[in-house]
Write a protein that holds these residues in place. Sequence first.
Motif, PDB file in Angstrom:
ATOM      1  N   GLY A 178      71.723  71.516  77.010  1.00 34.01           N
ATOM      2  CA  GLY A 178      71.423  71.077  75.650  1.00 34.01           C
ATOM      3  C   GLY A 178      72.680  70.544  75.005  1.00 34.01           C
ATOM      4  N   GLY A 179      72.728  70.648  73.682  1.00 36.22           N
ATOM      5  CA  GLY A 179      73.885  70.130  72.966  1.00 36.22           C
ATOM      6  C   GLY A 179      73.600  68.757  72.419  1.00 36.22           C
ATOM      7  N   LYS A 218      75.091  65.514  72.894  1.00 38.21           N
ATOM      8  CA  LYS A 218      75.119  64.194  73.534  1.00 38.21           C
ATOM      9  C   LYS A 218      74.932  64.213  75.041  1.00 38.21           C
ATOM     10  CE  LYS A 218      78.345  62.152  70.273  1.00 38.21           C
ATOM     11  NZ  LYS A 218      79.752  61.766  70.177  1.00 38.21           N
ATOM     12  N   GLY A 256      68.050  70.055  72.936  1.00 39.50           N
ATOM     13  CA  GLY A 256      69.111  69.567  72.045  1.00 39.50           C
ATOM     14  C   GLY A 256      68.984  68.081  71.778  1.00 39.50           C
ATOM     15  N   TYR A 289      66.598  63.236  73.253  1.00 38.92           N
ATOM     16  CA  TYR A 289      65.960  62.049  72.654  1.00 38.92           C
ATOM     17  C   TYR A 289      66.405  60.751  73.304  1.00 38.92           C
ATOM     18  CZ  TYR A 289      64.578  65.793  69.717  1.00 38.92           C
ATOM     19  OH  TYR A 289      64.056  66.996  69.318  1.00 38.92           O
ATOM     20  N   LEU A 323      68.834  61.907  67.133  1.00 40.91           N
ATOM     21  CA  LEU A 323      70.085  61.467  67.752  1.00 40.91           C
ATOM     22  C   LEU A 323      69.791  60.729  69.056  1.00 40.91           C
ATOM     23  CD1 LEU A 323      73.170  62.021  67.281  1.00 40.91           C
ATOM     24  CD2 LEU A 323      72.932  63.841  68.952  1.00 40.91           C
ATOM     25  N   PHE A 345      69.419  65.749  58.000  1.00 42.03           N
ATOM     26  CA  PHE A 345      70.150  66.703  58.836  1.00 42.03           C
ATOM     27  C   PHE A 345      70.511  67.920  57.981  1.00 42.03           C
ATOM     28  CE2 PHE A 345      73.811  68.371  61.182  1.00 42.03           C
ATOM     29  CZ  PHE A 345      73.296  68.376  62.473  1.00 42.03           C
ATOM     30  N   PHE A 384      71.302  75.024  66.135  1.00 42.43           N
ATOM     31  CA  PHE A 384      71.088  76.464  65.916  1.00 42.43           C
ATOM     32  C   PHE A 384      71.920  77.008  64.762  1.00 42.43           C
ATOM     33  CE2 PHE A 384      74.799  78.732  67.765  1.00 42.43           C
ATOM     34  CZ  PHE A 384      75.514  77.610  68.158  1.00 42.43           C
TER      35      PHE A 384
END
Length: 405
Positions: A200-201, A203, A225, A229, A243, A278, A328
């Motif tokens: 995840g994360g 980028k 994450g 996307y 993102l 955001f 998170f």
Amino acid sequence: MQHLEFKDKRVLIRVDFNVPLDENLQIIDDTRIRAALPTLRHIIKEGGSVLLTSHLGRPEKDKDDNGRIKRHKYSLVHVVDRLQKLLNCPVHFVDDTKGQGVIYAAGALKPGEILILENTRFYSEEKRGDKTFAKSLANLADIYINDAFGTAHRAHASTSIVAEFFEPQNKTFGRLINKELENANKLLVDPSQPFVSILGGAKVSDKILLIERLVDKVDTIIVGGGMAYTFFKAMGGHVGNSLVEEDKVELAKTLMEKAKHANTEIILPEDSLCATSFANLDDPPSYPSDAIPTDSMGLDIGPKAIERARQVISEAKTIFWNGPMGVFEFPGFANGTLAVAQAVATATKSGAYSLIGGGDSVAAINQSGLADEVSFISTGGGAMLTLLEGGSMPGLAAIDENYKR
Ligand code: AMP
């Protein structure tokens, strides 16, 4: 370390004492100091003396108006008391990293004592990997030990170049690095199947090499994450304001092709919890991740995605997790990450091996209170990723040729 004789020897140890400090310069979390204790205890018990080097923070990026290092703010003097309490042996400090003062202080050190040298990053030579600076450190000691896993992917003077000045029989890894390597090997050498990686994360760009490497190793990659996307975009999905790294869309396609060829399943989150900005939202709506309204952005994986992740993780025998499933830091978008943490802990209880690597997933596992219920939490996010990616690890290669790339 087991094969070295430390009695009456001076041992230079590179540790990672880069601990977080509060505004009063008190240690907020001493995990990194504690992580070095097994190595230090061993040398002290065997009758050696210890010279410790480390960096602390990024002093080179936070200079005063005159372009000078803020010496007090970034001084390793702030760790002296804590180390002394934890080890119960004399811990001295010298306010420099090289020069006469350091040579005298090192010379005065008795067996069973420790001397902490000042922050290596007060000198630009450290990050440049300067040989003269490295040699001045090497001249202080008989033996060199690298126990700073967090910086093992850097070719800095005190993490790798210094080792060139010691004979092979006089340099080695400390207990912490050995533990990190043993655990990394559980993923790299013959991992139990099914092997599930959770990534995840923010980028994709940060994780490309890792995904490329893992595709051949794992059975399933669960993606969450912000990086998810870019994959949805690559498949023609509508991701609203989520993102997306436009310049990585093609690469996402290639990675999915590679996974297909390798028979590795990439699981993308079927649904997402969304917001129009955001910011935190108490009860965010969920949408299919490939049909997010144009004014919304996906900030966490949704309930269906959580269910799927839970099921796959519950069947895993080897688990590697890096990166949160959502933002998170916002309580309304922490659910996916916390559910994954719980699923990893449950699978570990049922016999799976689980390794958590990387800063934010470590924060998440700590936040969930499940840190003791996973197999291993790496102390070096970037270093663990580089190791798993098969990248260059100068801090390891300087001691063990097997890590030369
Ligand atoms: P990384 O350092 O790449 O592991 O990224 C961690 C950061 O990714 C955290 O600060 C998260 O808030 C952020 N993040 C996770 N999911 C998303 C998302 N869907 N959109 C934007 N940022 C995200």
